[in-house]
Scaffold this active site. Structure first.
Site, PDB file in Angstrom:
ATOM      1  N   LYS A 271     -34.873 -21.071  29.704  1.00  0.00           N
ATOM      2  CA  LYS A 271     -34.384 -20.534  30.797  1.00  0.00           C
ATOM      3  C   LYS A 271     -34.319 -19.451  31.681  1.00  0.00           C
ATOM      4  O   LYS A 271     -34.924 -18.806  30.801  1.00  0.00           O
ATOM      5  CB  LYS A 271     -32.649 -20.560  30.049  1.00  0.00           C
ATOM      6  CG  LYS A 271     -31.469 -20.816  31.048  1.00  0.00           C
ATOM      7  CD  LYS A 271     -31.319 -22.343  31.314  1.00  0.00           C
ATOM      8  CE  LYS A 271     -30.226 -22.881  32.240  1.00  0.00           C
ATOM      9  NZ  LYS A 271     -29.839 -24.307  32.287  1.00  0.00           N
ATOM     10  N   ASP A 311     -30.243 -24.421  38.366  1.00  0.00           N
ATOM     11  CA  ASP A 311     -28.899 -24.241  37.554  1.00  0.00           C
ATOM     12  C   ASP A 311     -27.969 -23.830  38.590  1.00  0.00           C
ATOM     13  O   ASP A 311     -28.015 -23.717  39.841  1.00  0.00           O
ATOM     14  CB  ASP A 311     -29.348 -23.256  36.477  1.00  0.00           C
ATOM     15  CG  ASP A 311     -28.231 -23.440  35.416  1.00  0.00           C
ATOM     16  OD1 ASP A 311     -27.873 -24.678  34.678  1.00  0.00           O
ATOM     17  OD2 ASP A 311     -27.395 -22.329  35.252  1.00  0.00           O
TER      18      ASP A 311
END
Ligand code: NAD
Length: 594
Positions: A271, A311
């Site tokens: 991430k 995201d």
């Protein structure tokens, strides 16, 4: 620098309860007298009054005690006859410390432990013993005590100012470790593998200089965390948020690792993100920031090593900039370096709505499992971005009634049902769902506690916590967001019979179709939307069935079952890749590797 923090509603409730003990309310007096310590009496009474488990009440007390002890200044907002906002005097702040200490499991400020006949006098005595009697007399202390009682009992809010850095939300990385511990124990996971899986494989921190539109230069901090690549190249989104922390990115990268594993993808987890406020930046500034981030990370990402995706507050445009910058660096078009791209430059059909379509497929399975009719089922959706909007739209198309929707500014409610497409038009025009016609306004907290059949948290982490889990009244919670429920809340929801479809399963549709995008980029051959949807459905539905079989077999909730399934896959890959220093998980039936 002083930071201000407002006590939460439950914390304020705990302080009021402490004050109530001194108001000699008969039911509380009886409670005090039936327990051996003030601490027990407080936590039990609090837990009963607020419907919060004792363990959480205990933790909340510890947190509150820490905050009060660290406070430099305290302001109380109270109605008439007190001034609206009232700064506590240093004596009152110390008195509050004595009061809280009185209820501590190990009181340090009280000359004698236990209760004396006159409880108020025991606090006054403790104050004099620990802090001395200011202005030489006990009457002044007595007056400070009376003032404190009045203020705390009538307080609408209490704000503290502290020199200590304030953390008001649970740390999501801690939640990752707690769940890893629980699932690891159930799996009898080898200690060595457990140790490896507690930490990310690689963490990269970069500082990116950006020329702003006014000619000034600002430096933004960006992160990329590659958690584990045992199953394949790492994969995970990029988040732009002003309050982003490294721990949050680490937690999100761990969740990506379990997510790709639980649905059987040949990928690891990662991430990234940048601490910035995209709402205050122009498109040009965001483009320069994104290209700078890509240059800083170019050596660490790539189609065979680590593949970013969108995201929170990033989108297909952001991915197009990354792909373009990366392609310039390596000298050829490299569509596969990111997923979630626009379709015209190698994006997959169906990626935009994939996360939400996955949420919908898992809701269908959960409804079958519970014998629940979806036609007319009521739905509340928190967060109205990519995931929230498409989830609301797809469930609406399925015949569900969307009764509430929210975004960062607040929410709207209609018992007649909302049309998500029209609400989106309103949001695009006005910047928020607020103000949509014929609706009641409600807060994000109220939305979560609505009586409905399906709740879809689709915003950020830590929305359902030990403090509000007891008030959740939906039958299904389908976690569109990552980490919206804390482990404490999970236990409460499980006990209350709420069926939680955990994030790593419910929102895995996004990474599943991202994987399809990678495959199509590598083949340079593209599938129809129908093909993408069919493949997504079969992948996520079979993962749901596998997880619910584990939940049934091991009598655990769906989240622990999903973690067990995922951990087993990652551990098996680690075992088979290395000369075996670890103990394989052989004793467990039913958790096969795919
Ligand atoms: P997004 O930026 O498109 O939308 C976020 C939405 O949340 C916005 O409507 C925003 O107003 C709202 N929001 C922000 N703070 C809020 C708050 N405090 N209360 C209520 N609403 C708030 O982001 P997204 O892509 O839809 O992601 C939402 C969640 O889903 C995140 O947790 C993300 O990690 C997760 N997720 C996204 C994907 C994906 O494919 N986009 C995949 C898996 C998981």
């Amino acid at each position: 620098m002083l930071s201000a923090v407002e006590l939460s509603g439950p914390e304020l409730g705990m302080i009021k309860l402490m004050a109530d003990f001194f108001a000699e309310k008969p039911e509380l007096v009886a409670k005090i007298e039936s327990y051996t310590t003030a601490h027990y009496a407080l936590t039990i009474a609090y837990s009963e009054n607020f419907g919060i488990p004792e363990a959480d009440a205990w933790k909340m007390f510890e947190e509150l005690e820490r905050k009060i002890n660290e406070a430099e200044y305290i302001h109380v907002e109270a109605p008439h006859p007190l001034k609206k906002s009232y700064a506590m005097s240093p004596e009152e702040i110390n008195m509050l410390r004595v009061l809280v200490d009185y209820f501590s499991p190990n009181p340090k400020m009280t000359p004698m432990s236990g209760f004396v006949a006159n409880r108020s006098e025991s606090i006054i005595e403790a104050y004099k013993w620990f802090f001395g009697a200011p202005k030489g007399n006990g009457e002044f202390v007595r007056e400070s005590f009376r003032n404190l009682m009045e203020k705390t009992q009538t307080a609408l809010s209490i704000r503290l100012e502290t020199l200590t850095p304030v953390t008001t939300t649970p740390n999501p990385y801690k939640a990752v470790l707690e769940l890893l511990q629980i699932a690891g124990e159930k799996l009898k996971l080898d200690q060595g593998i457990h140790e490896v899986l507690k930490r990310p494989m690689r963490t990269i921190i970069v500082n990116i200089p950006v020329v702003m539109d006014d000619g000034s230069i600002r430096i933004f901090t960006g992160y990329r965390v590659q958690y584990n690549d045992a199953l394949g190249p790492t994969k995970g989104g990029i988040r732009y948020h002003p309050e982003l922390t490294l721990d949050e990115v680490i937690a999100l990268s761990a969740w990506m690792t379990w997510k790709t594993a639980v649905v059987g993808l040949p990928l690891g987890g990662s991430k990234g993100g940048i601490r910035c406020n995209p709402k205050e930046m122009s498109s040009g500034e965001l483009e320069r920031l994104t290209r700078g981030y890509t240059r800083a990370l170019a050596r660490f990402i790539g189609p065979y090593s680590d593949v970013p995706a969108p995201d929170v507050y990033t989108n297909a445009q952001t991915m197009a900039w990354i792909m373009d910058e990366y392609s310039q660096i390596v000298g050829c078009n490299t569509f596969g370096v990111v997923t979630g791209k626009p379709v015209c430059i190698g994006g997959s059909l169906g990626r935009n709505e994939a996360t939400s379509r996955g949420v919908m497929y898992t809701v269908i399975e959960a409804a079958k499992h519970l014998g629940m009719e979806l036609k007319g089922a009521t739905v509340a959706v928190q967060g109205f971005g990519n995931v929230g909007y498409h989830a609301a739209r797809l469930l609406h198309e399925l015949g569900c009634k969307i009764v509430a929707i929210s975004d960062s500014k607040g929410g709207i409610y209609s018992s007649y049902g909302l049309d998500p497409t029209k609400v989106l038009e309103h949001k695009n025009e006005r910047g928020s769902v607020i103000g949509y016609e014929n609706c009641k306004c409600l807060t994000n907290e109220e939305l979560l506690e609505l009586e409905c059949d399906i709740l879809v948290p689709a915003a950020l982490e830590n929305q359902i916590t030990g403090a509000n889990a007891g008030k959740i009244r939906s039958k299904i919670v389908a976690e569109g967001a990552n980490g919206p429920t804390t482990p404490q809340a999970d236990e409460i929801l499980f006990k209350n019979g709420v069926f939680v479809i955990p994030d790593i399963l419910a929102n895995s549709g996004g990474v599943i179709v991202s994987y399809f995008e990678q495959v199509q980029n590598q083949m340079n051959y593209y599938w129809s939307e129908e093909e993408v949807r069919n493949k997504l459905q079969s992948t996520i539905v079979s993962a749901f069935k596998e997880v619910s079989a584990v939940a049934e077999e091991y009598k655990v909730n769906m989240r622990i079952a999903a973690y067990m399934k995922a951990l087993k896959r990652v551990a098996d890959a680690m075992l088979v890749r290395k000369q075996n220093p670890f103990v394989p998980i052989t004793s467990l039936q039913g958790i096969g590797s795919k």
